[in-house]
Write a protein that holds these residues in place. Structure first.
Motif, PDB file in Angstrom:
ATOM      1  N   ALA A  38      14.466 -73.560  12.528  1.00 47.55           N
ATOM      2  CA  ALA A  38      13.897 -71.863  12.628  1.00 47.55           C
ATOM      3  C   ALA A  38      13.006 -72.267  14.241  1.00 47.55           C
ATOM      4  O   ALA A  38      13.203 -71.031  14.876  1.00 47.55           O
ATOM      5  N   PHE A  39      12.384 -73.099  14.142  1.00 48.42           N
ATOM      6  CA  PHE A  39      11.511 -73.004  15.021  1.00 48.42           C
ATOM      7  C   PHE A  39      11.878 -73.889  16.834  1.00 48.42           C
ATOM      8  O   PHE A  39      11.630 -74.171  17.372  1.00 48.42           O
ATOM      9  N   ALA A  40      13.089 -74.520  16.482  1.00 47.50           N
ATOM     10  CA  ALA A  40      13.532 -75.291  17.579  1.00 47.50           C
ATOM     11  C   ALA A  40      14.650 -74.654  18.298  1.00 47.50           C
ATOM     12  O   ALA A  40      15.423 -73.967  17.291  1.00 47.50           O
ATOM     13  N   LEU A  86      -4.896 -72.669  11.133  1.00 46.56           N
ATOM     14  CA  LEU A  86      -4.395 -71.874  12.012  1.00 46.56           C
ATOM     15  C   LEU A  86      -4.297 -72.625  13.529  1.00 46.56           C
ATOM     16  O   LEU A  86      -3.527 -72.098  14.564  1.00 46.56           O
ATOM     17  N   ALA A  87      -4.888 -74.223  13.477  1.00 48.58           N
ATOM     18  CA  ALA A  87      -5.507 -74.459  14.912  1.00 48.58           C
ATOM     19  C   ALA A  87      -3.639 -75.139  15.532  1.00 48.58           C
ATOM     20  O   ALA A  87      -3.364 -75.427  15.783  1.00 48.58           O
ATOM     21  N   TYR A  88      -3.723 -76.028  14.331  1.00 52.61           N
ATOM     22  CA  TYR A  88      -2.256 -77.050  13.714  1.00 52.61           C
ATOM     23  C   TYR A  88      -1.216 -76.827  13.233  1.00 52.61           C
ATOM     24  O   TYR A  88      -0.253 -77.255  13.534  1.00 52.61           O
ATOM     25  N   ARG A  89      -1.120 -75.648  12.235  1.00 51.24           N
ATOM     26  CA  ARG A  89       0.299 -75.660  11.662  1.00 51.24           C
ATOM     27  C   ARG A  89       1.218 -75.674  12.788  1.00 51.24           C
ATOM     28  O   ARG A  89       2.274 -75.796  12.406  1.00 51.24           O
ATOM     29  N   ALA A  94       6.830 -76.632  14.924  1.00 54.12           N
ATOM     30  CA  ALA A  94       7.409 -77.178  15.303  1.00 54.12           C
ATOM     31  C   ALA A  94       8.103 -78.316  16.046  1.00 54.12           C
ATOM     32  O   ALA A  94       9.623 -78.399  15.765  1.00 54.12           O
ATOM     33  N   VAL A  95       7.216 -79.136  15.739  1.00 50.39           N
ATOM     34  CA  VAL A  95       7.710 -80.346  16.085  1.00 50.39           C
ATOM     35  C   VAL A  95       8.643 -80.952  15.310  1.00 50.39           C
ATOM     36  O   VAL A  95       8.941 -81.349  15.660  1.00 50.39           O
ATOM     37  N   ALA A  99      12.015 -82.703  15.335  1.00 45.40           N
ATOM     38  CA  ALA A  99      12.097 -84.202  15.225  1.00 45.40           C
ATOM     39  C   ALA A  99      13.907 -83.861  14.107  1.00 45.40           C
ATOM     40  O   ALA A  99      14.645 -84.987  14.574  1.00 45.40           O
ATOM     41  N   GLN A 100      13.787 -83.121  13.493  1.00 42.54           N
ATOM     42  CA  GLN A 100      14.360 -82.890  12.982  1.00 42.54           C
ATOM     43  C   GLN A 100      16.468 -82.518  13.090  1.00 42.54           C
ATOM     44  O   GLN A 100      17.093 -83.443  12.450  1.00 42.54           O
TER      45      GLN A 100
END
Length: 142
Positions: A38-40, A86-89, A94-95, A99-100
């Motif tokens: 959903a984020f791509a 907070l910093a990386y999730r 998204a990545v 990738a999917q």
């Protein structure tokens, strides 16, 4: 002595709050894996050929690994689970979504990995059309 006790209780309360926030946020990790696409952009890889998809898949795998290492490193510090989330999730989700989608396009196009050490398929250099100079005014072409 009461000031010292009060200070310790506040510190313990803050630590407890961080741990609780970390537990809540880490519970979202399983959910985030299922909503990653959903984020791509679903159409991002529609026009990619196998060579482009192969490069993109490798790039996304490297970025995923990098983010995982950063998250693991962040989790070793104080309040690390919160910092990691907070910093990386968001980037990680998204990545993983990209990738999917790249993997889906890879399978849909029936692409195959380039064997290690095999030369990349050579693409022909662009051909220039034969261009004849325009005749000079007053001259005849025979």
């Amino acid at each position: 002595m009461t000031a010292s006790l009060s200070h310790r209780l506040r510190g313990a309360g803050a630590l407890l709050a961080l741990l609780a926030a970390g537990a809540v946020l880490s519970g979202c990790a399983g959910v985030s894996e299922t909503i990653a696409p959903a984020f791509a952009d679903p159409g991002a890889y529609e026009l990619y050929d196998c060579k482009q998809l192969e490069a993109e898949r490798k790039s996304l795998a490297a970025r995923t690994e990098q983010l995982q290492k950063l998250m693991e490193k962040a989790e070793t510090g104080a309040g690390g689970a919160v910092v990691s989330e907070l910093a990386y999730r968001n980037d990680y989700v998204a990545v993983r979504g990209r990738a999917q989608l790249a993997e889906d396009a890879w399978r849909r196009n029936r692409c195959r990995e380039t064997p290690p050490g095999a030369p990349a398929p050579a693409s022909a250099p662009p051909q220039r059309p034969d261009i004849k100079p325009a005749p000079k005014p007053g001259s005849t072409n025979r």
